[in-house]
Motif scaffolding. Structure first.
Motif, PDB file in Angstrom:
ATOM      1  N   GLN A  79      -3.864 -52.221  16.186  1.00  0.00           N
ATOM      2  CA  GLN A  79      -2.885 -52.490  17.235  1.00  0.00           C
ATOM      3  C   GLN A  79      -2.006 -51.255  17.344  1.00  0.00           C
ATOM      4  OE1 GLN A  79      -0.544 -56.034  16.796  1.00  0.00           O
ATOM      5  NE2 GLN A  79      -2.319 -57.310  16.353  1.00  0.00           N
ATOM      6  N   SER A  80      -1.692 -50.902  18.583  1.00  0.00           N
ATOM      7  CA  SER A  80      -0.848 -49.739  18.833  1.00  0.00           C
ATOM      8  C   SER A  80       0.139 -50.096  19.934  1.00  0.00           C
ATOM      9  CB  SER A  80      -1.723 -48.559  19.258  1.00  0.00           C
ATOM     10  OG  SER A  80      -0.943 -47.434  19.554  1.00  0.00           O
ATOM     11  N   THR A 138       2.987 -51.635  19.544  1.00  0.00           N
ATOM     12  CA  THR A 138       3.654 -52.911  19.281  1.00  0.00           C
ATOM     13  C   THR A 138       5.122 -52.663  18.926  1.00  0.00           C
ATOM     14  OG1 THR A 138       2.958 -52.844  16.974  1.00  0.00           O
ATOM     15  CG2 THR A 138       1.509 -54.010  18.504  1.00  0.00           C
ATOM     16  N   LYS A 139       5.812 -53.708  18.508  1.00  0.00           N
ATOM     17  CA  LYS A 139       7.257 -53.618  18.278  1.00  0.00           C
ATOM     18  C   LYS A 139       7.644 -52.571  17.238  1.00  0.00           C
ATOM     19  CE  LYS A 139       7.238 -57.587  15.167  1.00  0.00           C
ATOM     20  NZ  LYS A 139       7.728 -58.929  14.948  1.00  0.00           N
ATOM     21  N   ASN A 173       5.921 -49.725  16.816  1.00  0.00           N
ATOM     22  CA  ASN A 173       5.446 -48.438  17.330  1.00  0.00           C
ATOM     23  C   ASN A 173       4.681 -47.652  16.271  1.00  0.00           C
ATOM     24  OD1 ASN A 173       5.048 -46.853  19.565  1.00  0.00           O
ATOM     25  ND2 ASN A 173       6.838 -45.583  19.170  1.00  0.00           N
ATOM     26  N   ASP A 219      -1.115 -50.706  13.318  1.00  0.00           N
ATOM     27  CA  ASP A 219      -1.017 -51.959  12.571  1.00  0.00           C
ATOM     28  C   ASP A 219      -2.382 -52.616  12.470  1.00  0.00           C
ATOM     29  OD1 ASP A 219       0.161 -54.036  11.189  1.00  0.00           O
ATOM     30  OD2 ASP A 219       1.413 -54.715  12.844  1.00  0.00           O
ATOM     31  N   GLU A 250      -3.552 -62.885  20.116  1.00  0.00           N
ATOM     32  CA  GLU A 250      -3.295 -61.456  20.225  1.00  0.00           C
ATOM     33  C   GLU A 250      -4.372 -60.690  20.984  1.00  0.00           C
ATOM     34  OE1 GLU A 250      -2.493 -59.939  16.305  1.00  0.00           O
ATOM     35  OE2 GLU A 250      -0.740 -61.233  16.061  1.00  0.00           O
ATOM     36  N   GLU A 282       1.646 -59.325  23.325  1.00  0.00           N
ATOM     37  CA  GLU A 282       1.744 -59.092  21.881  1.00  0.00           C
ATOM     38  C   GLU A 282       1.058 -57.795  21.471  1.00  0.00           C
ATOM     39  OE1 GLU A 282       1.329 -62.166  18.888  1.00  0.00           O
ATOM     40  OE2 GLU A 282       1.201 -63.633  20.492  1.00  0.00           O
ATOM     41  N   VAL A 283      -0.050 -57.468  22.143  1.00  0.00           N
ATOM     42  CA  VAL A 283      -0.834 -56.287  21.790  1.00  0.00           C
ATOM     43  C   VAL A 283      -1.131 -55.486  23.059  1.00  0.00           C
ATOM     44  CG1 VAL A 283      -2.922 -55.427  20.649  1.00  0.00           C
ATOM     45  CG2 VAL A 283      -1.889 -57.566  19.887  1.00  0.00           C
ATOM     46  N   THR A 288       2.022 -49.300   9.654  1.00  0.00           N
ATOM     47  CA  THR A 288       2.971 -50.311   9.205  1.00  0.00           C
ATOM     48  C   THR A 288       2.815 -50.530   7.705  1.00  0.00           C
ATOM     49  OG1 THR A 288       1.470 -52.157   9.600  1.00  0.00           O
ATOM     50  CG2 THR A 288       2.940 -51.528  11.436  1.00  0.00           C
TER      51      THR A 288
END
Length: 181
Positions: free
Chosen positions: A74-75, A77-78, A80, A83, A107, A150-151, A174
Motif C-alpha cells: 500500500q502506498s 496511505t495515512k 505516507n 505498508d 481495502e 483506504e488504499v 511502516t
C-alpha cells in the motif's frame, strides 16, 4: 461515446458508494478483543482505547504477491510510507481468517485464498500492542487494482529490491511492515 460515458458513470458511482461505505464505517466505534501474551481473550475495548492504553490486541496482515513473486505494498496511505498489502484490526468475536478476508475485501476489493505464515507479538517494537497473525496470498492474474479511499495506490516490488530497501532505507516502511518482515 455512450459506452465510455456509461462505464465512467458506473465507475464514479462505485467510488461514491465505496467512499460513503468507508465514511460510515469510520464513524462506527471499532470494538476489539483484548488478549494476554498467550493470545487468550481477556476483555474488550475500543481500538482507540486499546492504542491509547497500549492494550494487547489482535491484528492481521496480508502479504500479497503476484505469480512472479513480486510483493505489493500500500502506498499513499495515512502514514505516507510503504505498508503491508492488507492490514487491520480483528474485531470482537471475529476470527483472524475472517478479519483478513474482510480487510482484503474492504481495502482491495479482492477475494483470494490465504495461507497462514506466522503469529507473533513483537515485544521489541510493540508501539500499539499488536498481536499479529500474518497471511500470504497470490493475486489472481485476472484481478486489477482499483483505488479505494483506504488504499489509493498499490505498488509492486521485486523481493530482492524489498530486502535491499529495508536494509538501506527502513524509514520508507511502516513499523507494522518492518515488524512483520
Amino acid at each position: 461515446f455512450y459506452n465510455n460515458f456509461l462505464g465512467f458513470s458506473l465507475y464514479i458511482l462505485e467510488i461514491y458508494y465505496n467512499a460513503s461505505t468507508i465514511h460510515n464505517m469510520s464513524d462506527q466505534i471499532e470494538y476489539i478483543d483484548i488478549v494476554d501474551r498467550d493470545n487468550n481473550i481477556i476483555g474488550t475495548s475500543t481500538a482507540k482505547e486499546a492504542h491509547e492504553q497500549k492494550l494487547l490486541h489482535r491484528v492481521v496482515g496480508v502479504l500479497l504477491f503476484d505469480i512472479h513473486g513480486n510483493l505489493f505494498f500500500q502506498s499513499g496511505t495515512k502514514y505516507n510510507l510503504l505498508d503491508l498489502s492488507v492490514g487491520g484490526h480483528v474485531m470482537k468475536d471475529e476470527s483472524y481468517i475472517d478479519a483478513a478476508k474482510r480487510e482484503m475485501s474492504e481495502e482491495l476489493n479482492l477475494e483470494t485464498e490465504l495461507q497462514h505464515i506466522s503469529i507473533f507479538y513483537p515485544e521489541d517494537q510493540a508501539r500499539f500492542g499488536h498481536f499479529w497473525l500474518i497471511y500470504e496470498a497470490i493475486m489472481p492474474e485476472s484481478w486489477e487494482f482499483k483505488p479505494t479511499l483506504e488504499v489509493p495506490d498499490l505498488i509492486k516490488m521485486e523481493y530482492k529490491d524489498v530486502l535491499l530497501k529495508i536494509n538501506e532505507s527502513p524509514e520508507l516502511f511502516t513499523k507494522g511492515f518492518l515488524n512483520v518482515f
